[in-house]
Design a protein around this motif. Structure first.
Motif, PDB file in Angstrom:
ATOM      1  N   SER A   2       0.837  -1.201   0.000  1.00 50.62           N
ATOM      2  CA  SER A   2       0.000   0.000   0.000  1.00 50.62           C
ATOM      3  C   SER A   2       0.873   1.253   0.000  1.00 50.62           C
ATOM      4  O   SER A   2       2.024   1.238   0.416  1.00 50.62           O
ATOM      5  CB  SER A   2      -0.913   0.002   1.218  1.00 50.62           C
ATOM      6  N   GLU A   3       0.302   2.345  -0.482  1.00 51.82           N
ATOM      7  CA  GLU A   3       1.020   3.609  -0.532  1.00 51.82           C
ATOM      8  C   GLU A   3       1.222   4.141   0.882  1.00 51.82           C
ATOM      9  O   GLU A   3       0.353   4.017   1.734  1.00 51.82           O
ATOM     10  CB  GLU A   3       0.218   4.614  -1.358  1.00 51.82           C
ATOM     11  N   LYS A   4       2.361   4.742   1.124  1.00 49.38           N
ATOM     12  CA  LYS A   4       2.655   5.299   2.442  1.00 49.38           C
ATOM     13  C   LYS A   4       2.008   6.659   2.607  1.00 49.38           C
ATOM     14  O   LYS A   4       1.893   7.428   1.665  1.00 49.38           O
ATOM     15  CB  LYS A   4       4.160   5.416   2.649  1.00 49.38           C
ATOM     16  N   LYS A   5       1.606   6.957   3.814  1.00 45.99           N
ATOM     17  CA  LYS A   5       1.014   8.245   4.172  1.00 45.99           C
ATOM     18  C   LYS A   5       2.123   9.296   4.246  1.00 45.99           C
ATOM     19  O   LYS A   5       3.180   9.062   4.818  1.00 45.99           O
ATOM     20  CB  LYS A   5       0.314   8.107   5.531  1.00 45.99           C
ATOM     21  N   ARG A   6       1.873  10.450   3.690  1.00 39.44           N
ATOM     22  CA  ARG A   6       2.834  11.555   3.733  1.00 39.44           C
ATOM     23  C   ARG A   6       2.324  12.639   4.676  1.00 39.44           C
ATOM     24  O   ARG A   6       1.125  12.907   4.714  1.00 39.44           O
ATOM     25  CB  ARG A   6       3.003  12.163   2.352  1.00 39.44           C
ATOM     26  N   PHE A   7       3.247  13.244   5.426  1.00 38.09           N
ATOM     27  CA  PHE A   7       2.875  14.370   6.281  1.00 38.09           C
ATOM     28  C   PHE A   7       4.120  15.188   6.587  1.00 38.09           C
ATOM     29  O   PHE A   7       5.241  14.712   6.469  1.00 38.09           O
ATOM     30  CB  PHE A   7       2.188  13.898   7.568  1.00 38.09           C
ATOM     31  N   LEU A   8       3.914  16.417   6.957  1.00 34.56           N
ATOM     32  CA  LEU A   8       4.994  17.327   7.284  1.00 34.56           C
ATOM     33  C   LEU A   8       5.379  17.144   8.756  1.00 34.56           C
ATOM     34  O   LEU A   8       4.514  17.062   9.622  1.00 34.56           O
ATOM     35  CB  LEU A   8       4.542  18.769   7.045  1.00 34.56           C
ATOM     36  N   LEU A   9       6.659  17.083   9.015  1.00 37.14           N
ATOM     37  CA  LEU A   9       7.156  16.943  10.380  1.00 37.14           C
ATOM     38  C   LEU A   9       8.186  18.035  10.624  1.00 37.14           C
ATOM     39  O   LEU A   9       9.176  18.139   9.895  1.00 37.14           O
ATOM     40  CB  LEU A   9       7.799  15.562  10.566  1.00 37.14           C
ATOM     41  N   ARG A  10       7.953  18.848  11.616  1.00 39.05           N
ATOM     42  CA  ARG A  10       8.903  19.906  11.968  1.00 39.05           C
ATOM     43  C   ARG A  10       9.754  19.415  13.133  1.00 39.05           C
ATOM     44  O   ARG A  10       9.235  18.946  14.137  1.00 39.05           O
ATOM     45  CB  ARG A  10       8.147  21.172  12.358  1.00 39.05           C
TER      46      ARG A  10
END
Length: 62
Positions: A2-10
């Motif tokens: 399955s496709e991986k979830k993307r998100f911004l991490l500071r």
């Protein structure tokens, strides 16, 4: 797979630098190192069932 979830991490720059050095020592990308650490922490806390995420042995390097 399955496709991986993307998100911004500071992250604090010092934290990122430490992760970057650690990842380099273990021949991983920073992203791979963060994922490795999160999977290991979740398994240790009993919050992730085996087989839920690609099963990795925390003691072994890729």
């Amino acid at each position: 797979m399955s496709e991986k979830k993307r998100f911004l991490l500071r992250l604090d720059p010092e934290l990122y630098d430490a992760l970057e050095r650690w990842a380099s020592d273990e021949l991983r990308s920073v992203n791979g190192q963060i994922e490795f650490l999160l999977v290991d922490a979740l398994k240790r806390a009993g919050r992730l069932n085996r087989g839920t995420v690609r099963d990795r042995d925390p003691a072994k390097k890729r």
